[in-house]
Scaffold this active site. Structure first.
Site, mmCIF file in Angstrom:
data_model
loop_
_atom_site.group_PDB
_atom_site.id
_atom_site.type_symbol
_atom_site.label_atom_id
_atom_site.label_comp_id
_atom_site.label_asym_id
_atom_site.label_seq_id
_atom_site.Cartn_x
_atom_site.Cartn_y
_atom_site.Cartn_z
ATOM 1 N N ASP A 135 0.810 -1.318 -0.012
ATOM 2 C CA ASP A 135 -0.121 -0.108 0.034
ATOM 3 C C ASP A 135 0.963 1.317 0.123
ATOM 4 O O ASP A 135 1.753 1.384 0.893
ATOM 5 C CB ASP A 135 -0.845 0.181 1.157
ATOM 6 C CG ASP A 135 -2.030 1.092 1.225
ATOM 7 O OD1 ASP A 135 -2.497 1.496 0.102
ATOM 8 O OD2 ASP A 135 -2.439 1.613 2.170
ATOM 9 N N HIS A 142 -3.771 14.428 0.282
ATOM 10 C CA HIS A 142 -3.898 13.621 1.405
ATOM 11 C C HIS A 142 -2.848 13.402 2.530
ATOM 12 O O HIS A 142 -3.049 13.735 3.674
ATOM 13 C CB HIS A 142 -4.306 12.014 1.064
ATOM 14 C CG HIS A 142 -4.263 11.116 2.112
ATOM 15 N ND1 HIS A 142 -5.535 11.086 2.962
ATOM 16 C CD2 HIS A 142 -3.724 10.088 2.435
ATOM 17 C CE1 HIS A 142 -5.498 10.092 3.843
ATOM 18 N NE2 HIS A 142 -4.477 9.463 3.636
ATOM 19 N N GLN A 249 -5.073 2.464 14.978
ATOM 20 C CA GLN A 249 -3.801 2.802 14.241
ATOM 21 C C GLN A 249 -3.019 3.920 15.128
ATOM 22 O O GLN A 249 -1.850 4.090 15.047
ATOM 23 C CB GLN A 249 -4.284 3.342 12.810
ATOM 24 C CG GLN A 249 -2.941 3.798 12.123
ATOM 25 C CD GLN A 249 -3.352 4.061 10.631
ATOM 26 O OE1 GLN A 249 -4.287 3.890 10.042
ATOM 27 N NE2 GLN A 249 -2.241 4.833 9.818
ATOM 28 N N SER A 266 -9.821 -5.317 3.222
ATOM 29 C CA SER A 266 -9.871 -4.257 2.115
ATOM 30 C C SER A 266 -10.744 -4.600 1.152
ATOM 31 O O SER A 266 -10.724 -5.848 0.812
ATOM 32 C CB SER A 266 -8.252 -4.122 1.572
ATOM 33 O OG SER A 266 -7.384 -3.669 2.426
ATOM 34 N N THR A 358 -4.720 6.824 -0.164
ATOM 35 C CA THR A 358 -6.013 7.344 -0.248
ATOM 36 C C THR A 358 -5.596 8.650 -1.415
ATOM 37 O O THR A 358 -4.635 9.095 -1.465
ATOM 38 C CB THR A 358 -6.148 7.948 1.019
ATOM 39 O OG1 THR A 358 -6.081 6.845 1.896
ATOM 40 C CG2 THR A 358 -7.500 8.858 1.026
#
Length: 429
Positions: A135, A142, A249, A266, A358
């Site tokens: 990722d 972002h 997180q 996901s 993102t």
């Protein structure tokens, strides 16, 4: 071999609605279960799922060097391993078979009964066996928004961000296709004002609007992929909702980054749209300053103009479009991500998935997560039913859509739509 599928004037003998994501110019690839409980590799035109395994057995791919079972498998991995020449040959042939002027299959009722299914008759499956998943964090808007929230707005980007595509390795076992529900995760959090961590369901579950690309076998261990060759090893793209538990997180990510906050689920769209199909929608990427190091420099157009939308639908069934963004905003391109990923010799395999990170645009209505849209809960997002959201609530449905449009042709990805179920009760043993 040139791609022959992008002609905007090409028509098909199948019925395709005007605003369909899947005209004959698209020809994506996916895996589905048929009405006879047979799993097969297929493509889609309009609202028809097309059984490529049956087409192959009936001789429609004669002259293309394919193994007998290439489309009779439950993943696309082997087909993807055959490389760009094979993908292009197969798409060109499908385009010929379903061209309005070609009567070979069009006039064969028996073959059509075997090959064609309505979308209501099939169940879409995960299209590839994902061996590894990475990722990235490649949207400047972002990264700036998040840095402004949690650090100094004047120094929102960390020192390395403008010099390399930041990424982390994720968990492939919990990547699921469209319509597969996911559960609110359990984990440790450190609530504001607490003097010790607590355990329980995440209270700050969020979506992340992303896209992901699927790779073919790209290199051997120790061999980097030059940036000018990187796109040759990208099979295609899917929509990607990389669910995130913001409170988990925040407590866990120092010093090694995301873990339980990201690996619980996901969601992806089930049809992989090839780079060949997206070719007419190439655009210039954002200007990069400072100029990247030589191994990351590229010339030409390497971004794609893909409109992206997210609907949030509460349990009452009234959807609200909460954001509208575009893939072209990405600061780091897919080719740069691939070149950086392999510059140390990391091996990339068929079916590996690379998430974009993102995707946020420059305006508040184009942000790619509720964390940004509601600005850390200080500006709740109003829904059409009168309710508000700071984060995702139980039984909310998040739906991602994406499409390109130009010269009267729309190439789309369908949907990645997922319901968030309540957390399971944790039972001590």
């Amino acid at each position: 071999m040139p791609a022959k599928t992008n002609d905007p004037n090409k028509k098909t003998w199948l019925t395709v609605s005007e605003n369909s994501d899947f005209p004959i110019q698209n020809i994506p690839f996916g895996v589905f279960l048929t009405r006879d409980d047979i799993i097969t590799i297929g493509t889609r035109i309009g609202d028809y799922a097309i059984d490529l395994g049956a087409l192959h057995q009936l001789g429609y791919f004669d002259g293309i060097p394919l193994t007998d079972d290439i489309f009779l498998q439950d993943t696309l991995n082997d087909f993807i391993s055959d490389g760009k020449k094979t993908w292009r040959s197969v798409r060109n042939r499908i385009s010929e078979i379903f061209d309005l002027k070609n009567g070979t299959l069009q006039n064969n009722k028996d073959h059509k009964k075997i090959v064609l299914f309505s979308m209501e008759e099939v169940e879409m499956k995960l299209p590839v066996q994902i061996g590894d998943y990475t990722d990235f964090y490649s949207s400047k808007e972002h990264a700036t928004n998040v840095g402004s929230m949690f650090r100094d707005p004047e120094n929102a980007l960390l020192p390395n961000w403008l010099h390399l595509p930041v990424a982390y390795h994720g968990r492939s076992s919990t990547i699921v296709p469209n319509a597969t529900p996911v559960r609110r995760p359990l984990g440790q959090t450190y609530p504001k004002g607490a003097d010790a961590p607590v355990f329980g369901p995440s209270k700050l579950v969020d979506f992340e609007l992303e896209m992901a690309f699927i790779t073919t076998d790209a290199n051997v261990l120790g061999e980097p992929i030059p940036i000018e060759e990187a796109e040759d090893y990208i099979f295609g793209l899917v929509l990607f909702n990389d669910w995130s538990a913001r409170d988990i997180q925040k407590w866990e990510y120092v010093p090694l980054g995301p873990f339980l906050a990201k690996n619980f689920a996901s969601s992806i769209s089930p049809w992989i749209v090839t780079l060949d199909a997206l070719e007419p929608f190439r655009v210039q990427s954002p200007k990069q300053d400072p100029e990247p190091l030589p191994y990351l420099r590229q010339q030409g157009k390497h971004s794609f103009d893909i409109t992206l939308e997210v609907d949030l639908t509460p349990n009452n069934g009234i959807p609200t479009m909460v954001t509208r963004s575009n893939f072209k905003h990405m600061y780091w391109t897919m080719a740069q991500q691939m070149a950086h990923h392999t510059v140390n010799g990391c091996k990339v395999n068929s079916g590996d998935m690379m998430g974009s990170g993102t995707i946020s645009g420059p305006s508040p209505d184009s942000y790619g997560s509720l964390l940004e849209l509601a600005w850390q809960g200080t500006k709740p997002v109003k829904l059409r039913d009168g309710s508000e959201r700071k984060f995702i609530e139980d039984n909310d449905i998040v739906t991602l859509r994406g499409y390109c449009q130009k010269e009267g042709i729309r190439i789309g990805f369908g949907e990645a739509s997922t319901r968030l179920l309540p957390a399971l009760e944790h039972k001590k043993k």
